[in-house]
Design an enzyme around this catalytic site. Structure first.
Site, PDB file in Angstrom:
ATOM      1  CE  LYS A 139       0.082  -2.433   3.654  1.00 33.91           C
ATOM      2  NZ  LYS A 139      -0.468  -3.702   3.889  1.00 33.91           N
ATOM      3  CB  VAL A 166      -7.001  -2.061   1.224  1.00 28.47           C
ATOM      4  CG1 VAL A 166      -8.016  -1.189   2.062  1.00 28.47           C
ATOM      5  CG2 VAL A 166      -6.240  -0.845   0.435  1.00 28.47           C
ATOM      6  CB  ILE A 170     -12.017  -7.490   4.365  1.00 31.50           C
ATOM      7  CG1 ILE A 170     -11.683  -7.889   5.680  1.00 31.50           C
ATOM      8  CG2 ILE A 170     -13.121  -7.052   4.082  1.00 31.50           C
ATOM      9  CD1 ILE A 170     -11.740  -6.530   6.520  1.00 31.50           C
ATOM     10  CG  ASP A 235      -0.829   0.113   7.594  1.00 31.08           C
ATOM     11  OD1 ASP A 235      -0.383  -0.446   6.741  1.00 31.08           O
ATOM     12  OD2 ASP A 235      -1.857  -0.440   7.970  1.00 31.08           O
ATOM     13  CE  LYS A 239      -3.514  -1.421   5.596  1.00 33.44           C
ATOM     14  NZ  LYS A 239      -3.623  -2.055   7.113  1.00 33.44           N
TER      15      LYS A 239
END
Lengths: 462, 462
Positions: A139, A166, A170, A235, A239
């Site tokens: 990312k 990201v 999921i 971080d 994302k």
């Protein structure tokens, strides 16, 4: 068909592979998975994610081939010391030549799992230039150099897959680009960093101070020795930039994004928030306001009955809202197998012969810069916690400053002195809607009054 | 390329459309969305979902074209009385000729939104036979006739998209088939019916009896005049059959699925469950146990701290678990725009020129029948609520029967007499793991003892 002037094996492989169902319309186009030509991948990096990829390729080989229409073969692994062969990639060639995957004509897809923005950028650039598809979990690299890499991928008709970058396992990026493509999304928010969420959950459940919760996260392997990227929101910011590109078709440059971390959050603030019906979560949020985009990463008060407030430990969740309603996706945002699963989803898409849909918009090599509404101009409710001496007139003075900034107060909690705060007492205010700019100005003015005994804490309320 | 012997306009359209990015590798393959040939769709049915589709096509026309790479045009709408033109489809032709969309050479994609299993089946069959792509929200039809329709779609290399048929606006099907394709899923469960969840939420929050909660659901438009499909679990069963096909690559025939509804759930049971730390939810569940598949639809006790227990009102949620970890997806399972958004996701996939991936497995025209482990043979904890006279020996007798069936008891709650139950007292038992078969046998035996004053309630515990 894609017209290709290159006679390299890799582009021929891709041309053939893009029609796994090739057959006459009248016949039955069944594919014999095991006889189909394998998709050949090469991987740079064999850390947590790389090991997970090797393991899933081995353990789930059969089901992956069924989903993909052909086997997926790991040909090459780039690691620093190829003598120390590790993990499940037992049939792969190990090398320390970074660009080997990019230069091997047999390789169809290059997996960049080394991280960082130097070698990774070099590898991806070379691989794309050579017409290889690329899959990455990086990312930071995409948030910083996407403007350079996505147009290059497009000019080569190559996949630049980043589902894994990201929220790990999921299925959020494909959902935004494809399954929710008929929506006009106007809000994206999420718990995008599992380390920070783990720390806040510990602080919230056990009243643990930040430092102790961080130490526990490090002990459990959720936090790095240098936890800065996770706890300072960086971080999550990387994302969020990617989510904004996909959801809004707009580029919110990283250096314009407002980012706050959780290192100053206290158990006292969490306790007050709970008393008022909120949990504290590190959120990345972006929304459209009158055609502009406002976004940021910050610890926020989330109403306790929201599902987002109930996401605990190292889990992540992303909530999208568009004109066809809200959805929320929840799961592991990191870890070897969840992230590897997302990496391999992009590999399987290549194997299936899908056209690249890297950014989710057909006519957009890279999203244009967003028209930005600075987060401090956006309106929300706020939570302010002052630490003040236990003497008359303090509330009057603070309330006076807020009133002068046109900030109206919804709720006040003032507590007795306690062991934690000594002779100071915490004074908590919840405001009605106001721009953060005014809140910050008021906070500066209150500081000048010399009645606060510690730094004032400010949280936005969702 | 797909070899086609048909010279119809529709198949030429598709052949061209499957390469929206056609360009030489070295040039910049930017697509001019507005100049690209529109994708032409025709829609049968203009109820809730159909109206939503027309509305999204109009309101989101620009963003849909950007995602799809070309405009999407609604050419024809089939309704019973075409004189009463309704909704946003103002430029469409209205007709009452059911098969018009299937027979129109200009139509690329047929949307079946009429429901039922007769006319809908006829339309879809004819459309596929004529080489049209089909998109449907009709779970009942696919659960019953999928074995006939999916192989037909495959033999014609056509999309048979049904993202809208399970959990409405939640991006669950593509996630299973593609984004989670590298997982071996072993568990799928979900709150698959918003009407039933709304009723249970009302019963749970306000202690409302079932009949009153149902009436409220009808008043609010969540439940049909005849609510059988929703409250008896049949709608959830249709959806579960489709989820099993995609997640496990196995067909669990509808007539073998064990299905219980919520019409006998009482506020008393909900209150006891809460006291024990559970919520009651109507779940569809399927899991793999030693290579077999066990599945069912039933009201279950879900631990209150599970996110699934916190899904309230008319929302749906689906939880998947595979060897790369769990994910949960949450959102509206019904309603005009959420469902329309899912319908149009499938349309956009056609517009983008994606290869069909209807069932998510490359070499599977239709999944083979599952090796079934009947739900009653599967092991779980159970909740039993007896209504018994307030006299000595009753607990001893019931406990004796359970012991004879090797069912061990984890927890007992026996309450005083109350206004609700009159002279009877409720006796609640939570068991340790046991097959439901033994529970049912024990329940029958207890009934024979003639000590229960009402039907005994049995719930599985998740």
């Amino acid at each position: 068909m894609v017209t290709t002037t290159s006679a390299s094996r890799s582009s021929r492989t891709r041309t053939a592979s893009s029609r796994p169902f090739a057959a006459s319309r009248s016949s039955f186009p069944e594919v014999r998975v095991k006889q189909a030509k394998p998709l050949v991948i090469a991987m740079a990096g064999m850390g947590t994610v790389g090991s997970g990829v090797a393991r899933l390729l081995e353990e789930n080989a059969e089901s992956i081939a069924k989903r993909a229409g052909r086997p997926v073969t790991l040909k090459t692994v780039v690691i620093r010391s190829p003598k120390e062969r590790v993990g499940a990639a037992k049939d792969a060639e190990f090398t320390n030549d970074l660009l080997a995957p990019a230069n091997d004509p047999e390789v169809d897809v290059v997996l960049e799992l080394i991280g960082g923005t130097t070698a990774a950028r070099e590898l991806i650039t070379k691989a794309l230039e050579n017409g290889k598809h690329v899959v990455t979990a990086n990312k930071a690299l995409l948030a910083e150099y996407g403007h350079e890499l996505f147009p290059l991928a497009r000019s080569k008709s190559c996949h630049l897959g980043f589902e894994a970058s990201v929220a790990g396992g999921i299925p959020i990026l494909q959902s935004i680009k494809e399954t929710l493509a008929a929506n006009e999304l106007f809000s994206v928010m999420g718990i995008l960093n599992g380390t920070a969420n783990f720390i806040l959950t510990q602080m919230s459940q056990d009243g643990m101070p930040f430092d102790k919760a961080l130490a526990l996260a490090q002990e459990k392997g959720y936090a790095e020795a240098d936890p800065t990227l996770d706890i300072e929101g960086i971080d999550a910011a990387h994302k969020l930039v990617l989510l904004i590109q996909l959801a809004f078709g707009a580029n919110y440059p990283l250096d314009k994004l407002r980012v706050w971390g959780i290192s100053r959050v206290t158990p006292m603030d969490i306790a007050f928030a709970r008393q008022m019906g909120y949990g504290i979560k590190l959120l990345g949020t972006a929304r459209k306001v009158n055609g502009k985009v406002t976004a940021g990463v910050y610890p926020a008060l989330v109403p306790a009955h929201y599902l987002l407030a109930k996401v605990e430990g190292s889990y992540n969740a992303v909530r999208l809202e568009g004109n066809a309603g809200p959805v929320m996706l929840y799961g592991y945002g990191a870890g070897d197998l969840p992230t590897a699963s997302a990496v391999l989803a992009d590999v399987i898409a290549v194997a299936r012969g899908c056209e690249p849909n890297n950014l989710g918009f057909a006519d957009m090599p890279f999203p244009p810069d967003a028209d930005i509404l600075d987060l401090d101009e956006a309106v929300s409710e706020h939570f302010l916690r002052f630490l003040v001496p236990d003497k008359p007139g303090v509330l009057r003075d603070i309330a006076g400053v807020l009133a002068a900034h046109d900030i109206s107060i919804a709720q006040v909690i003032q507590k007795e002195k306690s062991e934690v705060t000594g002779s100071a007492v915490p004074l908590v205010l919840q405001t009605h809607d106001a721009p953060a700019r005014e809140i910050h100005a008021a906070m500066r003015e209150v500081e000048k009054l010399d009645i606060t005994l510690d730094r004032t804490m400010h949280y936005r309320i969702l």
